[in-house]
Design an enzyme around this catalytic site. Structure first.
Site, PDB file in Angstrom:
ATOM      1  CB  CYS A 101     -37.078  24.895 -60.655  1.00  0.00           C
ATOM      2  SG  CYS A 101     -36.583  23.303 -60.051  1.00  0.00           S
ATOM      3  NE  ARG A 149     -31.081  27.555 -71.480  1.00  0.00           N
ATOM      4  CZ  ARG A 149     -29.770  27.439 -71.581  1.00  0.00           C
ATOM      5  NH1 ARG A 149     -28.997  28.397 -71.139  1.00  0.00           N
ATOM      6  NH2 ARG A 149     -29.222  26.359 -72.114  1.00  0.00           N
ATOM      7  CE1 TYR A 159     -30.629  20.002 -57.336  1.00  0.00           C
ATOM      8  CE2 TYR A 159     -31.091  19.346 -59.596  1.00  0.00           C
ATOM      9  CZ  TYR A 159     -30.868  20.338 -58.652  1.00  0.00           C
ATOM     10  OH  TYR A 159     -30.868  21.659 -59.025  1.00  0.00           O
TER      11      TYR A 159
HETATM   12  C1  LIG Z   1     -35.396  28.221 -65.222  1.00  0.00           C
HETATM   13  C2  LIG Z   1     -34.838  26.839 -65.344  1.00  0.00           C
HETATM   14  C3  LIG Z   1     -35.240  25.867 -64.437  1.00  0.00           C
HETATM   15  C4  LIG Z   1     -34.767  24.559 -64.550  1.00  0.00           C
HETATM   16  N1  LIG Z   1     -35.241  23.596 -63.707  1.00  0.00           N
HETATM   17  C5  LIG Z   1     -34.976  22.296 -63.969  1.00  0.00           C
HETATM   18  C6  LIG Z   1     -35.683  21.267 -63.304  1.00  0.00           C
HETATM   19  O1  LIG Z   1     -36.612  21.510 -62.530  1.00  0.00           O
HETATM   20  N2  LIG Z   1     -35.328  19.995 -63.587  1.00  0.00           N
HETATM   21  C7  LIG Z   1     -34.366  19.681 -64.503  1.00  0.00           C
HETATM   22  O2  LIG Z   1     -34.101  18.495 -64.711  1.00  0.00           O
HETATM   23  N3  LIG Z   1     -33.716  20.639 -65.169  1.00  0.00           N
HETATM   24  C8  LIG Z   1     -34.019  21.927 -64.954  1.00  0.00           C
HETATM   25  N4  LIG Z   1     -33.439  22.904 -65.702  1.00  0.00           N
HETATM   26  C9  LIG Z   1     -32.573  22.506 -66.816  1.00  0.00           C
HETATM   27  C10 LIG Z   1     -33.432  22.387 -68.082  1.00  0.00           C
HETATM   28  O3  LIG Z   1     -34.438  21.417 -67.938  1.00  0.00           O
HETATM   29  C11 LIG Z   1     -32.565  22.046 -69.305  1.00  0.00           C
HETATM   30  O4  LIG Z   1     -31.976  20.792 -69.084  1.00  0.00           O
HETATM   31  C12 LIG Z   1     -31.482  23.085 -69.537  1.00  0.00           C
HETATM   32  O5  LIG Z   1     -32.027  24.392 -69.465  1.00  0.00           O
HETATM   33  C13 LIG Z   1     -30.816  22.892 -70.898  1.00  0.00           C
HETATM   34  O6  LIG Z   1     -31.794  22.937 -71.927  1.00  0.00           O
HETATM   35  P1  LIG Z   1     -32.013  24.271 -72.831  1.00  0.00           P
HETATM   36  O7  LIG Z   1     -30.674  24.620 -73.426  1.00  0.00           O
HETATM   37  O8  LIG Z   1     -33.018  23.861 -73.859  1.00  0.00           O
HETATM   38  O9  LIG Z   1     -32.527  25.352 -71.934  1.00  0.00           O
HETATM   39  C14 LIG Z   1     -33.857  24.222 -65.574  1.00  0.00           C
HETATM   40  C15 LIG Z   1     -33.444  25.215 -66.462  1.00  0.00           C
HETATM   41  C16 LIG Z   1     -33.944  26.502 -66.371  1.00  0.00           C
HETATM   42  C17 LIG Z   1     -33.514  27.519 -67.394  1.00  0.00           C
END
Ligand SMILES: Cc1cc2nc3c(=O)[nH]c(=O)nc-3n(C[C@H](O)[C@H](O)[C@H](O)COP(=O)(O)O)c2cc1C
Length: 368
Positions: free
Chosen positions: A26, A324, A182
């Site tokens: 998001c 991230r 959700y």
């Molecule tokens: C800024 C931000 C926005 C996110 N928005 C969503 C989203 O729109 N839908 C979703 O399923 N997960 C969302 N997440 C979770 C990420 O998709 C991901 O599952 C989570 O950050 C863990 O992965 P990572 O360790 O590679 O960041 C969001 C995470 C971050 C950091």
């Protein structure tokens, strides 16, 4: 070196050039749910070299399904045109297939974005009525209205309409969001679903509505385009959704033609205790892939090329999904390829940056 991470993978009629996906994230920057110039820049940048699949942020099927007033929707002609513009730009210049995550926030709607505290909106800030399977709030957020049967019919129609719009906007893949607390996850978990009709009680009943929505979306989405699901496989709370229930759900999804499951966790209950660590969902993904046999993606603290290669090469998951890590480094796949010793082509215009053109590596090619 041969690499599984950089080998292609087919999902129905879509072949991804590698097994790296950008996770939906998001941006909390839409007005009326529309994409804007930020999205052109942000997704345009990620489409160049982050991964083979770029899935756009959680995009809601109605304004009341938004987490915040600044969240994305795909439920009007204006929304559709705005997202189409971003998809077209990404496909014109980028190298990634473009997907979208469709969702409804349910009882986690009507809040301020996380960066501003992630609390329920106040009436004077424009709070709206939230809905959920049962009238049970998330933490101290709004108490939702329990959905009536007629509301469920409307929701199916909304998911179908957004699915059709996603096709017209040029998206190549949909991820149906059934995780992170959700609406669909609220149906799945006994902690948030205490209905006494056929949509609550047993796990079979709690799965019923998400499966109905999925089936209707599959029907509305072209046969050659993949449709998968993001799951929170555990709530990390006693009495909540767990892996055995998630496996049952995934088996049913597979029967309905689900093309992939993207393994995540948590988000339903603020009491959760998540054991954050590198690749902390990989064990769940491995079990999911082994027991359900569906294409499996894994997200969550996957950051290193060797780590990612090991996950897919050992067969624990078919793809890695990164959030991230690619915000930090939008050319992650280029750097991973170099570290793994794999020669990948870059998108046009970017070829001068290719390691093979560095004189110290290939002096003859550098002169050409
Ligand atoms: C800024 C931000 C926005 C996110 N928005 C969503 C989203 O729109 N839908 C979703 O399923 N997960 C969302 N997440 C979770 C990420 O998709 C991901 O599952 C989570 O950050 C863990 O992965 P990572 O360790 O590679 O960041 C969001 C995470 C971050 C950091």
């Amino acid at each position: 070196m041969s690499s599984v991470l950089f080998s292609p993978i087919a999902l129905r009629g879509l072949t991804l050039k590698n097994r790296i996906a950008v996770s939906p994230m998001c941006q909390y920057i839409c007005d009326d749910g529309n994409a804007n110039d930020w999205h052109l820049m942000h997704y345009g940048s990620l489409a160049l070299g982050a991964g083979g699949l770029l899935t756009f942020e959680m995009t809601n099927v109605s304004p009341s399904g938004r987490i915040s007033q600044k969240c994305a929707t795909l439920c009007s002609d204006e929304n559709e045109a705005s997202w189409k513009r971003v998809v077209e730009l990404c496909k014109k210049f980028g190298g990634a297939a473009i997907g979208i995550e469709l969702a409804h926030a349910g009882r986690k709607a009507s809040t301020v974005p996380p960066a501003q505290g992630g609390r329920a909106l106040k009436p004077e800030e424009g709070a709206w009525e939230t809905v959920a399977p049962s009238a049970l709030p998330y933490a101290d957020w709004h108490t939702p209205r329990a959905l009536a049967k007629g509301d469920l019919v409307t929701l199916v129609d909304e998911f179908v309409a957004s699915t059709q719009r996603a096709h017209r906007a040029g998206f190549e893949l949909i991820e149906f969001h059934a995780g992170h607390g959700y609406l669909m996850h609220q149906f799945l978990s006994a902690l948030s679903n205490q209905r006494t009709d056929e949509y609550g009680g047993s796990v079979e009943n709690r799965m019923r509505f998400p499966l109905q929505v999925f089936a209707a979306m599959r029907e509305a989405w072209p046969k050659d385009k993949p449709l998968g699901v993001r799951l929170s496989v555990t709530d990390w709370v006693e009495g909540g959704l767990d892996m055995s229930q998630s496996l049952l759900f995934a088996h049913q999804l597979k029967k309905l033609g689900c093309d992939f499951v993207d393994v995540s966790s948590g988000g339903l209950d603020h009491r959760q205790q998540v054991p954050f660590a590198p690749g902390y969902h990989v064990g769940f993904a491995e079990q999911m892939k082994r027991e359900v046999g569906m294409t499996t993606m894994v997200v969550g603290l996957v950051t290193g090329p060797k780590q990612a290669e090991e996950i897919v090469a050992s067969g624990k998951a078919d793809m890695v999904v990164m959030g991230r890590g690619v915000l930090y480094n939008p050319r992650w796949s280029w750097h991973a390829a170099e570290e793994l010793g794999v020669d990948i082509p870059y998108v046009p215009k970017m070829f001068p940056a290719h390691p093979s053109l560095r004189p110290a590596v290939f002096p003859n090619r550098a002169k050409a």
